[in-house]
Motif scaffolding. Structure first.
Motif, short mmCIF file in Angstrom:
data_model
loop_
_atom_site.label_atom_id
_atom_site.label_comp_id
_atom_site.label_asym_id
_atom_site.label_seq_id
_atom_site.Cartn_x
_atom_site.Cartn_y
_atom_site.Cartn_z
N ILE A 23 33.82 3.31 -9.90
CA ILE A 23 34.94 2.86 -9.70
C ILE A 23 34.95 2.81 -8.29
N VAL A 24 36.27 1.22 -7.69
CA VAL A 24 36.83 1.24 -6.82
C VAL A 24 37.98 0.68 -6.94
N ASN A 25 39.06 0.95 -5.72
CA ASN A 25 39.43 0.58 -5.55
C ASN A 25 39.90 -0.60 -4.75
N VAL A 26 40.29 -2.27 -4.82
CA VAL A 26 40.00 -3.46 -3.91
C VAL A 26 41.73 -4.37 -4.43
N CYS A 27 41.62 -5.05 -3.74
CA CYS A 27 42.95 -6.36 -3.84
C CYS A 27 41.82 -7.61 -4.06
N LYS A 28 42.92 -9.06 -4.33
CA LYS A 28 42.07 -9.99 -3.87
C LYS A 28 42.64 -10.22 -2.62
#
Length: 894
Positions: A23-28
């Motif tokens: 899992i990885v926490n991302v934003c555009k």
């Protein structure tokens, strides 16, 4: 992050039979930061599916929801942006590029490493990892080993083996036999250990007790090994024997392959040879027909046609690749080309000879048509040539140059033949129109040259007895006495050199029949020739054609040669043009001859333009219904324009002659010449234009003529000195009204009403003017009485005026006894009789109107006497009945 991972596994992936691996926490990238999670998952069921799932928190923030998922096989490229420096950004290339920014570089690297391991294990298609550190990418794990590529969790899963149903049942039975198996696991484990030891000991003892059987088994195994060795020796010998057989079979197989390949090639070669023989072999009979076939007989033409079609099929056969390189094929094609050239040349020469021969035969029939108004029939000529139609089609498709040459030769020949026939035909028509007989006898010896024909025609026109006179007489019309006016006035029929006395209905009917016969002869001639051209030369027709060509291009065939320099066949639109050009070339003399005939007819009698307009309009309408763009339709349409111009000129000349009419100062006018001639024109026109297509042209002419008649009647009436203006207007408009009422011309209804009104008005005006005041002194007396009343004196008090008393009234009345009144009326009747003409017979009408006017005056006087002189007993010396008797006796006496 671990808590989030467990929560996502529990809430989202476990219900879907999926296991979360990374899992990885991302934003555009580049947008307002809205955090979400990218998850790498695998399914727990076989076959395993690997997915990348995007998960985000709900708007309320109390739970997670699955937003979008991609399969790992759709991932093409993973771009980490920088392989050396730490950078949280990375791109995933699915069907489009998704740019992400991780919350930390460590999470990004862990996620990319997991993606790489999953790709190595589950996908045949390898994903491109760009700008990724080599430390993150481990070596690919061999497929035969049971090592994990995804960490400890997956390894545990791979080593774990589930119990089958039987194992589960045995464990349950064992646990039921020990009461504390669940409550005291350690005691249960010690018991199981002891029992296991007991079982191991028993097992060892059992093994030791079976040593003898083991020895026996070992001996048997040794014997079995010996037998196996023997079998191996036999198999080795068999193998050596089969090796030689294998070599022989290989040789046989190779030999069979070569034989099969040879047979296949032979079959294909035979097929190609049969194809060439069947499609490129021309029968000897066809060759003989092409070289020596009789093109004059029907059987010979049929044989040549069949041979030409067979030759065309052989020449147009679609050769397969490589055939054109064969020497035999080249020689056969050369042979076919020579046969084609030879037959095309022979066919062209024969058809040219046929054209010439048919021309001589056709010329021999001209003599029998020279004195009759008929054209020679070309049907036998067309019938004979149509036998060659299929050969012409063959020539068109194989040798367009010779086809075009034949076309031009045919046009040259036919144009000369038709020119002779048509010129002779029109000369006969001109002779019949002029009515001469001497020239008709000379016609058979007329020179064929065009100049001589023109000279003869001009001399014919000049010598005709009817073509004499002078147009100057038209400008010097004079109004004579009513008895001889018609004989001395020039008729409007004389628009050229003819006088009206020379013409009658029979002459016009004769001209109409001749003109109709001319058109009736020309129309089938042109249609038959056009139909023949389309059939013989295989051209399209009965279609709308493009714009017309110039005359030079039509006559010299320039368009034909310019369009077909390449020798290729014409497109359909050009073929339609070709028909039209050929017809123009062949019948180039028709339009000039028709125009000359129209000019002659117009010179004989301008009213002939009416007959010609109706007849030509009908023939143009008929031709346009068949083919609006045909040569016949176009030519007749051009001639119709000329006839329409002559018709308009005829109308204009009539109006001009109306304006030039001069009246005599010594004789009464009567019915004007152009009024009577309008009646004649209208009567003739109505009989000619009955059910005609060009009725609108006549209606326009009527409107122009009637306006001219109205204007010039008034002009003559104003200039008249002998005859009162009202009489001229009254008589002529009465005649016009009677004419329009009799003919019932719908477009002149308004003019008919106007003529009636003018007649009525001028009749009343003439009556009042001519009657005047027959009782002049009595009239002056009562005018004075009316003047006093108008000044305000009461009517019963007028008798007290000195000048208007009863004695003065009686004195005036005594001056008009009945005898004097009758004498005055008799003089008035004679005066009116001198003014009116006998032709219109309006004397009694006018006299009756005067009688009514006189009685009206009488009643007016009696009324004044009764009102102004009541009880005086004064009355006129004559009564109304006396007036009626006077008028009746006067009318009867004259």
């Amino acid at each position: 992050m671990t808590a989030i991972k467990h929560a996502l596994q529990r809430d989202i992936f476990t219900p879907n039979d999926e296991r979360l691996l990374s899992i990885v926490n991302v934003c555009k990238a580049g947008k307002k930061k809205k955090n979400c999670f990218l998850c790498a998952t695998v399914t727990t069921e076989r076959p395993v599916q690997v997915k990348v799932v995007k998960v985000k928190k709900s708007d309320k923030g109390d739970f997670y929801k699955r937003q979008i998922a991609w399969t790992l096989r759709d991932l093409a490229v993973v771009d980490a942006k920088d392989a050396i420096k730490e950078n949280p950004e990375f791109d995933l290339h699915f069907e489009k590029i998704y740019k992400w920014v991780a919350s930390s570089t460590a999470e990004k690297n862990a996620f990319i490493s997991c993606i790489w391991k999953l790709n190595q294990r589950y996908l045949r298609k390898k994903i491109d990892f760009v700008n990724v550190s080599s430390q993150l990418l481990e070596e690919s794990v061999p497929s035969g080993e049971n090592q994990s590529v995804t960490g400890g969790d997956e390894e545990v899963v791979d080593e774990y083996q589930e119990l089958n149903a039987r194992e589960e049942q045995d464990i349950e039975i064992m646990m039921e036999g020990c009461e504390y198996a669940i409550s005291n696991a350690e005691a249960f484990a010690e018991r199981l250990s002891r029992e296991l030891q007991v079982l191991d000991g028993a097992n060892i003892q059992s093994i030791m007790a079976s040593e003898k059987q083991v020895n026996i088994l070992m001996k048997l195994l040794d014997e079995a090994l010996k037998e196996v060795d023997q079998i191996e020796l036999k198999l080795s010998s068999y193998e050596e024997m089969l090796q030689s057989v294998k070599e022989q079979m290989d040789q046989i197989s190779e030999s069979n392959h070569l034989i099969h390949l040879s047979n296949t090639n032979n079959v294909k070669l035979l097929s190609e040879i049969e194809f060439l023989v069947n499609h490129m072999d021309l029968a000897k009979g066809h060759i003989k027909a092409l070289q020596e076939g009789d093109l004059a007989s029907s059987r010979g033409i049929e044989a040549c046609t069949n041979a030409a079609d067979a030759l065309l099929q052989c020449m147009n056969v679609a050769l397969r690749p490589g055939h054109d390189m064969l020497l035999a094929v080249k020689e056969q094609q050369q042979h076919f080309s020579e046969l084609r050239e030879q037959f095309a040349r022979r066919l062209a020469n024969h058809l040219n000879n046929v054209f010439v021969q048919q021309g001589h035969d056709q010329s021999s029939t001209l003599a029998q048509h020279s004195v009759e108004l008929t054209l020679p029939n070309h049907h036998p000529f067309h019938r004979d040539l149509l036998r060659y139609a299929k050969l012409m089609e063959w020539l068109k498709s194989t040798d367009y140059g010779k086809y075009e040459g034949l076309t031009k030769n045919y046009m040259d020949y036919l144009s000369r033949l038709y020119e002779r026939e048509i010129k002779d035909f029109f000369e006969v028509a001109k002779i019949k129109m002029t009515g001469t007989t001497k020239e008709s006898k000379k016609f058979a010896t007329l020179p064929r040259k065009e100049s001589a024909v023109k000279q003869e025609t001009e001399s014919l026109h000049g010598s005709s007895g009817k073509l004499t006179g002078s147009t100057s007489s038209l400008n010097k019309l004079s109004v004579q006495s009513s008895g001889n006016r018609r004989s001395q006035s020039s008729s409007l029929l004389d628009m050229g050199n003819m006088s009206a006395s020379d013409l009658d209905v029979a002459d016009r009917t004769k001209f109409d029949k001749i003109f109709e016969q001319v058109l009736s002869e020309l129309e089938p001639l042109c249609l038959a020739e056009q139909d023949f051209i389309s059939k013989f030369f295989k051209l399209q027709q009965h279609q709308s054609m493009p714009g017309s060509m110039t005359e030079a291009e039509d006559l010299d065939g320039g368009m034909l040669s310019r369009q077909h320099n390449s020798g290729a066949p014409l497109p359909i639109s050009s073929e339609k043009d070709m028909i039209r050009q050929m017809m123009i070339k062949i019948f180039r003399c028709i339009e000039p001859e028709l125009n000359n005939l129209i000019a002659l007819g117009d010179k004989i009698d301008s009213f002939n333009s009416l007959y010609m307009l109706v007849k030509m309009s009908h023939h143009v309408w008929t031709a346009q219904n068949v083919d609006p763009a045909s040569f016949l339709s176009t030519t007749l349409g051009n001639v119709l324009v000329t006839i329409k111009r002559n018709f308009d000129k005829c109308i204009s000349n009539q109006i001009r002659q109306m304006e030039e009419v001069k009246i005599s100062k010594k004789s009464k006018v009567g019915i004007l010449p152009f009024v009577a001639e309008f009646e004649e024109f209208a009567g003739l026109a109505e009989s000619i234009f009955k059910n005609a297509e060009r009725r609108g042209d006549l209606d326009k002419a009527y409107t122009k003529l009637i306006r001219g008649v109205f204007v010039n009647v008034e002009k003559v009436a104003n200039e008249s000195q002998k005859t009162p203006r009202d009489v001229v207007m009254m008589e002529n408009f009465h005649h016009i009204f009677a004419t329009l009422s009799r003919l019932k011309i719908s477009c002149l209804e308004a003019e008919k009403k106007e003529a009636k009104q003018k007649y009525t008005d001028h009749l009343q005006s003439y009556v009042i003017y001519s009657l005047g005041q027959p009782l002049e002194k009595l009239n002056h007396f009562f005018e004075g009485v009316e003047a006093r009343v108008a000044q305000g004196i009461r009517e019963e008090e007028v008798s007290y005026q000195l000048a208007f008393n009863k004695q003065e009234l009686r004195k005036v009345i005594k001056e008009y006894p009945g005898k004097e009144v009758k004498k005055g009326l008799d003089n008035l009747y004679k005066k009116v009789d001198k003014h009116l003409c006998e032709e219109e017979n309006l004397l009694q009408v006018v006299w009756h109107s005067m009688q009514d006017e006189f009685i009206r005056q009488y009643k007016h006087f009696e009324g004044l006497i009764a009102r102004c002189y009541p009880g005086s007993g004064v009355t006129m010396e004559f009564t109304i009945q006396d007036i009626l008797d006077y008028c009746s006796s006067i009318a009867q006496s004259h």
